[in-house]
Scaffold this motif. Sequence first.
Motif, PDB file in Angstrom:
ATOM      1  N   GLN A  29      36.150  69.563 137.572  1.00 40.86           N
ATOM      2  CA  GLN A  29      37.582  69.873 137.626  1.00 40.86           C
ATOM      3  C   GLN A  29      38.302  69.454 136.345  1.00 40.86           C
ATOM      4  O   GLN A  29      39.385  69.941 136.056  1.00 40.86           O
ATOM      5  N   ALA A  30      37.692  68.553 135.578  1.00 34.16           N
ATOM      6  CA  ALA A  30      38.338  68.035 134.375  1.00 34.16           C
ATOM      7  C   ALA A  30      38.116  68.927 133.153  1.00 34.16           C
ATOM      8  O   ALA A  30      38.841  68.817 132.170  1.00 34.16           O
ATOM      9  N   TYR A  31      37.121  69.797 133.209  1.00 35.84           N
ATOM     10  CA  TYR A  31      36.766  70.642 132.073  1.00 35.84           C
ATOM     11  C   TYR A  31      36.816  72.105 132.453  1.00 35.84           C
ATOM     12  O   TYR A  31      36.602  72.460 133.603  1.00 35.84           O
ATOM     13  N   GLU A  32      37.022  72.946 131.454  1.00 35.08           N
ATOM     14  CA  GLU A  32      36.856  74.381 131.623  1.00 35.08           C
ATOM     15  C   GLU A  32      35.379  74.646 131.374  1.00 35.08           C
ATOM     16  O   GLU A  32      34.883  74.398 130.277  1.00 35.08           O
ATOM     17  N   ILE A  33      34.650  75.137 132.392  1.00 36.14           N
ATOM     18  CA  ILE A  33      33.207  75.347 132.268  1.00 36.14           C
ATOM     19  C   ILE A  33      32.915  76.845 132.287  1.00 36.14           C
ATOM     20  O   ILE A  33      33.435  77.580 133.131  1.00 36.14           O
ATOM     21  N   TYR A  34      32.061  77.280 131.346  1.00 31.79           N
ATOM     22  CA  TYR A  34      31.730  78.683 131.141  1.00 31.79           C
ATOM     23  C   TYR A  34      30.222  78.875 131.192  1.00 31.79           C
ATOM     24  O   TYR A  34      29.457  77.952 130.932  1.00 31.79           O
ATOM     25  N   ALA A  35      29.790  80.093 131.474  1.00 36.73           N
ATOM     26  CA  ALA A  35      28.356  80.388 131.607  1.00 36.73           C
ATOM     27  C   ALA A  35      27.647  80.448 130.260  1.00 36.73           C
ATOM     28  O   ALA A  35      26.461  80.142 130.176  1.00 36.73           O
ATOM     29  N   THR A  36      28.351  80.814 129.188  1.00 36.74           N
ATOM     30  CA  THR A  36      27.749  80.929 127.862  1.00 36.74           C
ATOM     31  C   THR A  36      28.764  80.481 126.812  1.00 36.74           C
ATOM     32  O   THR A  36      29.973  80.465 127.080  1.00 36.74           O
ATOM     33  N   SER A  71      25.410  71.025 138.214  1.00 39.80           N
ATOM     34  CA  SER A  71      25.511  70.079 139.332  1.00 39.80           C
ATOM     35  C   SER A  71      25.784  68.658 138.849  1.00 39.80           C
ATOM     36  O   SER A  71      26.446  67.894 139.539  1.00 39.80           O
ATOM     37  N   VAL A  72      25.304  68.304 137.637  1.00 43.88           N
ATOM     38  CA  VAL A  72      25.603  66.978 137.086  1.00 43.88           C
ATOM     39  C   VAL A  72      27.113  66.837 136.868  1.00 43.88           C
ATOM     40  O   VAL A  72      27.705  65.808 137.184  1.00 43.88           O
ATOM     41  N   PHE A  73      27.742  67.890 136.372  1.00 43.57           N
ATOM     42  CA  PHE A  73      29.199  67.859 136.194  1.00 43.57           C
ATOM     43  C   PHE A  73      29.911  67.773 137.542  1.00 43.57           C
ATOM     44  O   PHE A  73      30.893  67.051 137.686  1.00 43.57           O
ATOM     45  N   ARG A  74      29.417  68.521 138.515  1.00 43.00           N
ATOM     46  CA  ARG A  74      30.052  68.493 139.844  1.00 43.00           C
ATOM     47  C   ARG A  74      29.885  67.133 140.502  1.00 43.00           C
ATOM     48  O   ARG A  74      30.841  66.572 141.021  1.00 43.00           O
TER      49      ARG A  74
END
Length: 120
Positions: free
Chosen positions: A103-110, A94-97
């Motif tokens: 939207q600027a980064y590719e975010i992954y669960a692990t 949520s901090v990234f959102r």
Amino acid sequence: MSEYDSHEHLSVSCGKANGWTVLEVGGAAVVHMPPEIREVIMAPLEESHRRLALDFCVASFLDSMGLGLSRSVKRTSDYQGWLRIACCSPQTLSVFRIGGLSQAYEIYATPGAAGRGAAI
């Protein structure tokens, strides 16, 4: 590889996952972060590691400074590299959102998922 651990509950360590250099940020990534952290994070780039995953899965807290870490490592493109973020906590995500960076980064669960390219 470099490593940093402070008595103020902040650590950064370096490892590998699926051919990616993983920088694991543990503890609280907050505004009052020591400058040594940036050095540890930038060291792999200077050592020619071009595929970086910044892992916030074990971070207990992330504020705007944690986002600043992401922005400094985002300079991987200056080194002709790639950056992926591993973030398994809904609070950290949520901090990234909220910061407008999801939207600027590719975010992954692990970190492993980041190495395979399986985005959340």
